[in-house]
Design an enzyme around this catalytic site. Structure first.
Site, mmCIF file in Angstrom:
data_model
loop_
_atom_site.group_PDB
_atom_site.id
_atom_site.type_symbol
_atom_site.label_atom_id
_atom_site.label_comp_id
_atom_site.label_asym_id
_atom_site.label_seq_id
_atom_site.Cartn_x
_atom_site.Cartn_y
_atom_site.Cartn_z
ATOM 1 N N THR A 1 0.829 -1.198 0.000
ATOM 2 C CA THR A 1 0.000 0.000 0.000
ATOM 3 C C THR A 1 0.866 1.252 0.000
ATOM 4 O O THR A 1 0.472 2.296 -0.533
ATOM 5 C CB THR A 1 -0.923 0.013 1.230
ATOM 6 O OG1 THR A 1 -1.666 -1.203 1.257
ATOM 7 C CG2 THR A 1 -1.888 1.183 1.204
ATOM 8 N N TYR B 1 5.558 -11.506 5.524
ATOM 9 C CA TYR B 1 4.566 -10.985 4.589
ATOM 10 C C TYR B 1 4.325 -12.044 3.518
ATOM 11 O O TYR B 1 5.138 -12.215 2.611
ATOM 12 C CB TYR B 1 5.084 -9.680 3.989
ATOM 13 C CG TYR B 1 4.106 -8.902 3.133
ATOM 14 C CD1 TYR B 1 2.809 -9.339 2.879
ATOM 15 C CD2 TYR B 1 4.494 -7.694 2.563
ATOM 16 C CE1 TYR B 1 1.940 -8.616 2.106
ATOM 17 C CE2 TYR B 1 3.637 -6.954 1.781
ATOM 18 C CZ TYR B 1 2.359 -7.417 1.544
ATOM 19 O OH TYR B 1 1.500 -6.688 0.755
ATOM 20 N N LYS C 1 1.470 -11.756 7.958
ATOM 21 C CA LYS C 1 0.362 -11.121 7.269
ATOM 22 C C LYS C 1 0.045 -11.957 6.043
ATOM 23 O O LYS C 1 0.897 -12.142 5.174
ATOM 24 C CB LYS C 1 0.726 -9.697 6.842
ATOM 25 C CG LYS C 1 -0.355 -9.028 6.005
ATOM 26 C CD LYS C 1 0.148 -7.752 5.341
ATOM 27 C CE LYS C 1 -0.924 -7.164 4.440
ATOM 28 N NZ LYS C 1 -0.424 -6.005 3.658
#
Length: 300
Positions: free
Chosen positions: A49, A137, A165
């Site tokens: 992001t 991640y 995540k």
């Protein structure tokens, strides 16, 4: 190394100046105040992001410093530090610890997919150089790395990885880790449209870009589902949030988030090329979705 996160951690944008040439310090403060003021429990700069692949190492370090300063101890900051080389990842991770980050989020190198042995060595290097927890991640579409649940648990046992995540979109895989390996690693949802399902199944936390745009709705969803166990209230909130998540997953994500931030009055500047702005019709659609969710739109 036992820090475990709970709540919703916002995957945050990298605010840029109007010409996109530099990180905007005032914009970082604006984002942090908007998100934390909306009840969100943590900030995750330097991830997808945050357009991390378009930033220089110095810009990535500066971004971490600015978000830690802007959070000012109100919530933890988890700094994205993954890079194409072990040396750069270690450098960024050491810096993040010195800057005051509570943890680092590390994506595997995303050009040549690593073998499992290479992956363990990569994360071991981060573990040896730092004393803060590491969030793995998991984003197989970008890295080409597809771990089994057992391999992920092994990675956690052998390194400083304590959570992950999951931006894989495979809820059965997520559940297998969550149900079978919770003693080794904490599962955080990172796939927007699976947020309700993940929280309802017992996930204690999530990393969520949508929380940067509509923090109060996302915090309320967490409170309803994860804290109170009120699925009826959660479904009502999810009916408002899901269309926004679905929209973001069908466009360039960073660009969608930055468009949303403009629409709610806390703009973060442009995305860096090669990503182009959303077409006017998509921007208008996003504005309609926000209004339908009860969110005030200040720039349609």
């Amino acid at each position: 190394m036992t820090t475990q996160f709970t709540g919703i951690l916002a995957a945050v944008a990298t605010p840029l100046t109007a010409d996109g040439s530099a990180v905007d310090a005032a914009g970082v403060r604006r984002q942090a105040d908007h998100i934390i003021g909306g009840g969100i429990h943590g900030l995750v700069p330097g991830g997808s992001t945050g357009e991390f692949t378009t930033l220089t190492l110095d810009e990535r370090k500066r971004l971490t410093e600015l978000y830690v300063q802007a959070a000012d101890g109100r919530v933890p900051v988890v700094a994205g530090t993954g890079a194409l080389s072990t040396a750069d990842t270690v450098e960024l991770s050491v810096h993040a610890q010195k800057a005051g980050a509570a943890a680092v989020m590390v994506v595997p190198p995303f050009y040549d997919a690593l073998t499992f042995e290479e992956l363990k060595a990569y994360f071991a290097a981060v573990a040896e150089a730092t004393d803060i927890p590491v969030m793995y991640y998991n984003i197989p579409s970008a890295t080409g790395v597809h771990l089994t649940p057992g391999q992920l648990a092994e990675l956690a046992r052998e390194t400083s990885v304590s959570s992950y995540k999951d931006t894989g979109g495979d809820f059965a895989w997520f559940s297998a880790v969550q149900q079978g390996h919770s003693d080794d690693i904490t599962a955080l949802n990172g796939w927007d449209t699976l947020t309700f399902a993940a929280l309802a199944s017992g996930a204690k936390a999530g990393v969520w870009g949508t929380a940067s745009v509509v923090p109060r709705l996302c915090a309320d969803l967490y409170e309803a589902v994860a804290v109170r166990g009120d699925l009826a209230a959660g479904r009502e909130l999810w009916a408002k949030i899901f269309p926004i998540c679905r929209f973001l997953e069908t466009h360039n994500y960073a660009c969608g988030i930055k468009t949303g931030l403009e629409l709610v009055g806390v703009g973060a500047g442009p995305t860096r090329r090669p990503v182009l702005p959303l077409a006017p019709e998509h921007r208008a659609e996003f504005a309609r979705l926000l209004r339908a969710a009860g969110v005030e739109v200040v720039d349609a």
